[in-house]
Design a protein around this motif. Structure first.
Motif, mmCIF file in Angstrom:
data_model
loop_
_atom_site.group_PDB
_atom_site.id
_atom_site.type_symbol
_atom_site.label_atom_id
_atom_site.label_comp_id
_atom_site.label_asym_id
_atom_site.label_seq_id
_atom_site.Cartn_x
_atom_site.Cartn_y
_atom_site.Cartn_z
ATOM 1 N N TRP A 155 55.054 37.967 51.330
ATOM 2 C CA TRP A 155 54.233 38.861 52.152
ATOM 3 C C TRP A 155 55.073 39.475 53.274
ATOM 4 O O TRP A 155 54.985 40.678 53.530
ATOM 5 C CB TRP A 155 53.052 38.088 52.768
ATOM 6 N N ASN A 170 48.853 41.748 57.446
ATOM 7 C CA ASN A 170 47.432 41.792 57.066
ATOM 8 C C ASN A 170 47.139 42.979 56.155
ATOM 9 O O ASN A 170 46.298 42.891 55.246
ATOM 10 C CB ASN A 170 46.554 41.860 58.323
ATOM 11 N N HIS A 200 48.172 42.022 52.699
ATOM 12 C CA HIS A 200 47.155 41.125 52.122
ATOM 13 C C HIS A 200 45.977 41.936 51.602
ATOM 14 O O HIS A 200 45.475 41.676 50.496
ATOM 15 C CB HIS A 200 46.670 40.110 53.176
ATOM 16 N N TYR A 201 45.534 42.894 52.391
ATOM 17 C CA TYR A 201 44.384 43.709 51.974
ATOM 18 C C TYR A 201 44.707 44.484 50.697
ATOM 19 O O TYR A 201 43.895 44.526 49.765
ATOM 20 C CB TYR A 201 44.003 44.670 53.105
ATOM 21 N N ARG A 202 45.894 45.092 50.657
ATOM 22 C CA ARG A 202 46.251 45.894 49.482
ATOM 23 C C ARG A 202 46.385 45.025 48.228
ATOM 24 O O ARG A 202 45.961 45.429 47.145
ATOM 25 C CB ARG A 202 47.570 46.643 49.733
ATOM 26 N N ILE A 203 46.971 43.857 48.364
ATOM 27 C CA ILE A 203 47.121 42.969 47.204
ATOM 28 C C ILE A 203 45.740 42.543 46.697
ATOM 29 O O ILE A 203 45.508 42.466 45.480
ATOM 30 C CB ILE A 203 47.980 41.733 47.558
ATOM 31 N N GLN A 204 44.820 42.288 47.619
ATOM 32 C CA GLN A 204 43.459 41.944 47.194
ATOM 33 C C GLN A 204 42.836 43.097 46.405
ATOM 34 O O GLN A 204 42.169 42.875 45.387
ATOM 35 C CB GLN A 204 42.593 41.610 48.420
ATOM 36 N N ARG A 205 43.054 44.338 46.846
ATOM 37 C CA ARG A 205 42.519 45.505 46.129
ATOM 38 C C ARG A 205 43.148 45.607 44.731
ATOM 39 O O ARG A 205 42.471 45.921 43.756
ATOM 40 C CB ARG A 205 42.821 46.791 46.920
ATOM 41 N N GLU A 224 44.268 43.141 42.929
ATOM 42 C CA GLU A 224 43.707 42.083 42.088
ATOM 43 C C GLU A 224 42.319 42.452 41.593
ATOM 44 O O GLU A 224 41.964 42.178 40.443
ATOM 45 C CB GLU A 224 43.664 40.772 42.888
ATOM 46 N N VAL A 225 41.531 43.096 42.440
ATOM 47 C CA VAL A 225 40.179 43.512 42.035
ATOM 48 C C VAL A 225 40.252 44.574 40.946
ATOM 49 O O VAL A 225 39.549 44.517 39.934
ATOM 50 C CB VAL A 225 39.393 44.035 43.253
ATOM 51 N N ASP A 281 45.369 37.778 39.049
ATOM 52 C CA ASP A 281 45.529 36.949 40.236
ATOM 53 C C ASP A 281 47.020 36.847 40.538
ATOM 54 O O ASP A 281 47.774 36.203 39.794
ATOM 55 C CB ASP A 281 44.932 35.559 39.985
ATOM 56 N N SER A 298 48.651 35.224 42.532
ATOM 57 C CA SER A 298 49.189 33.895 42.877
ATOM 58 C C SER A 298 49.623 33.149 41.621
ATOM 59 O O SER A 298 50.258 32.093 41.714
ATOM 60 C CB SER A 298 48.137 33.068 43.634
#
Length: 506
Positions: free
Chosen positions: A461, A473, A476-481, A483-484, A489, A491
């Motif tokens: 990160w 942060n 983190h937000y972009r990686i979550q997007r 993954e969606v 995943d 990880s």
């Protein structure tokens, strides 16, 4: 000499129909006479092309003429000399096509022979020999007789070349292929490495004369003499005629071998080939029934089978210690079965020669794939599959250039994926990346960039944020997007690999 030098020779009575001054100033490397509709693969850059226009009829459309002239342009021809005898005049449609493709066009009257033009070119290249006695122009009759006897006895080319030039004092002379492979040389000629031979053939060093024959751009033959040598042009043509006869006999003998090679590669293309049939096919093709073998698959410009067979056979002839058979498949592939020495690397030898072969026809992409060793005949079908995969990787890595790829080169995920068909790669990438594959919006392009950097930084990160000049942060937000949108995943190692492969397949 230059194209314009021919127009200054009153004895030829040539007429310039079209040609800009820059075209007329082009260097002339040689002369080729042809009446093929598409002569491109038989031409060398800088050659004058002589055509009697037998391939054309008054009812033909413009496209036929355009294909012919386009072939001259692609091959790098210096000019077209069109004979008037067949049709009474050079057709206007040919003049228009030459103007469109920027090929100088010269009309040859019926009373001027193509032989006279050829001799004029080589006479100019060798200097003014007009003051020599007429007897010096022709090959002496006793030499002709001896050469005919040597031909009848199937003498080696070295013996023919030595005898042909002995009466001229035995100058250093070579018989070379377009790729610099030495077929023969006179005793006074030192060994000439292939790359140096090509430089001399193409760089204007000494004098070279192409041997007539049904050959392609990769395996054409040339008489080559050093800059200090001296011989009348007609003598050179007479000697070239002798070697044209020798080549004709050689090619006729190779025809049976080609049929056997075609049968062999067709058989190994069959997964359930019978072992007895394989042994018989190997024997007929002149190969031992015991391995090891390597399989090489080559292609020229996609579907041009004969060009690929010629290129691959010429490349393998540079390594005479490894017996081989080269045949063609309907798919356009040339396939070679090489009885390999485990201590040598076929791929390395081919890689060294491949740029030389490509230089014979630089406008045509040239690719090859090399298998690993097959220890026995029953492994040839598997080796063929390997070579095809490596060929696909070579095409993907250099689609418009020249490349040799071995299965042994596929040591990374990227190189492995390069051999996967483009359609399959595209479908995989689209399915795994989902909406990101289309990158139709600024936000999606931004997410793709973040994913690439995140994977390149091994999932760190902090390093990703530093590289992209972002807050952690935000990463983190972009990686979550991501993954969606992709359903992966990041990880998990397997999901990271899926996404990394999808990016490589784009």
């Amino acid at each position: 000499m230059h194209v314009e030098d021919l127009l200054r020779l009153d004895s030829l009575e040539l007429t310039l129909l079209w040609g800009e001054s820059t075209l007329l100033a082009r260097d002339v490397s040689g002369v080729t006479a042809t009446d093929l509709e598409d002569p491109e693969r038989f031409l060398q850059p800088g050659e004058l092309v002589l055509s009697g226009l037998v391939w054309w009829s008054p009812g033909d459309d413009h496209a036929k003429v355009d294909r012919f002239v386009s072939a001259l342009r692609s091959a790098g021809a210096a000019a077209l000399l069109a004979g008037e005898e067949t049709h009474g005049a050079v057709p206007d449609v040919l003049v228009d096509a030459c103007r469109e493709h920027h090929i100088a066009l010269i009309a040859v009257p019926a009373q001027t022979t193509f032989r006279a033009i050829t001799e004029a070119v080589y006479l100019r290249q060798w200097g003014d020999l007009s003051r020599r006695p007429t007897g010096h122009y022709a090959l002496p009759e006793n030499v002709r007789t001896e050469l005919a006897g040597l031909l009848a006895e199937d003498a080696a080319p070295d013996a023919l070349l030595d005898r042909a030039f002995a009466h001229l004092g035995g100058p250093a002379c070579y018989l070379l292929t377009a790729t610099g492979r030495e077929i023969a040389r006179t005793p006074a000629a030192p060994p000439l490495p292939a790359h140096q031979a090509v430089r001399e053939l193409t760089g204007g060093t000494g004098t070279s004369l192409r041997i007539d024959g049904d050959c392609g751009p990769y395996d054409s033959w040339h008489l080559h003499l050093g800059a200090e040598a001296d011989a009348p042009p007609r003598v050179l043509h007479d000697i070239a005629d002798v070697f044209a006869q020798y080549r004709h006999r050689l090619d006729r003998g190779r025809a049976a071998g080609r049929r056997a090679a075609d049968a062999l590669v067709t058989l190994i293309d069959t997964a359930a080939a019978d072992g007895t049939a394989l042994d018989a096919a190997l024997h007929a093709a002149g190969l031992p029934a015991a391995g090891p073998y390597r399989v090489v698959v080559a292609s020229v410009g996609g579907e041009e089978r004969e060009g690929a067979v010629g290129a691959l056979a010429e490349a393998l002839r540079h390594s005479p210690g490894e017996p081989f058979a080269v045949g063609g498949l309907p798919s356009g592939e040339a396939v070679a079965v090489v009885h390999a020495d485990p201590g040598t690397e076929t791929r390395t030898a081919l890689r060294e020669l491949w740029p030389v072969l490509h230089g014979c026809r630089p406008q045509a992409p040239l690719h090859a794939g090399v298998s690993t060793l097959a220890t026995a005949p029953d492994g040839l079908n598997s080796a063929l599959s390997q070579a095809r995969y490596a060929l696909a990787a070579a095409r993907a890595e250099a689609p418009k250039d020249a490349r040799v790829t071995s299965v042994g080169d596929l040591t990374t995920l990227g190189s492995l994926l390069a051999g996967v068909p483009a359609e399959v790669r595209a479908a995989f990438s689209s399915r795994v990346l989902g909406p990101l594959a289309r990158a139709g919006s600024t936000s999606h392009r931004m997410l793709l960039e973040t994913l690439e950097v995140f994977l390149a930084q091994h999932g760190s990160w902090a390093r990703t944020a530093e590289t992209l000049h972002l807050h952690v942060n935000t990463v983190h937000y972009r990686i979550q997007r991501i993954e969606v949108l992709t359903g992966r995943d990041l990880s998990r190692l397997d999901h990271k690999l899926d996404l990394h492969a999808a990016l490589l397949c784009r």
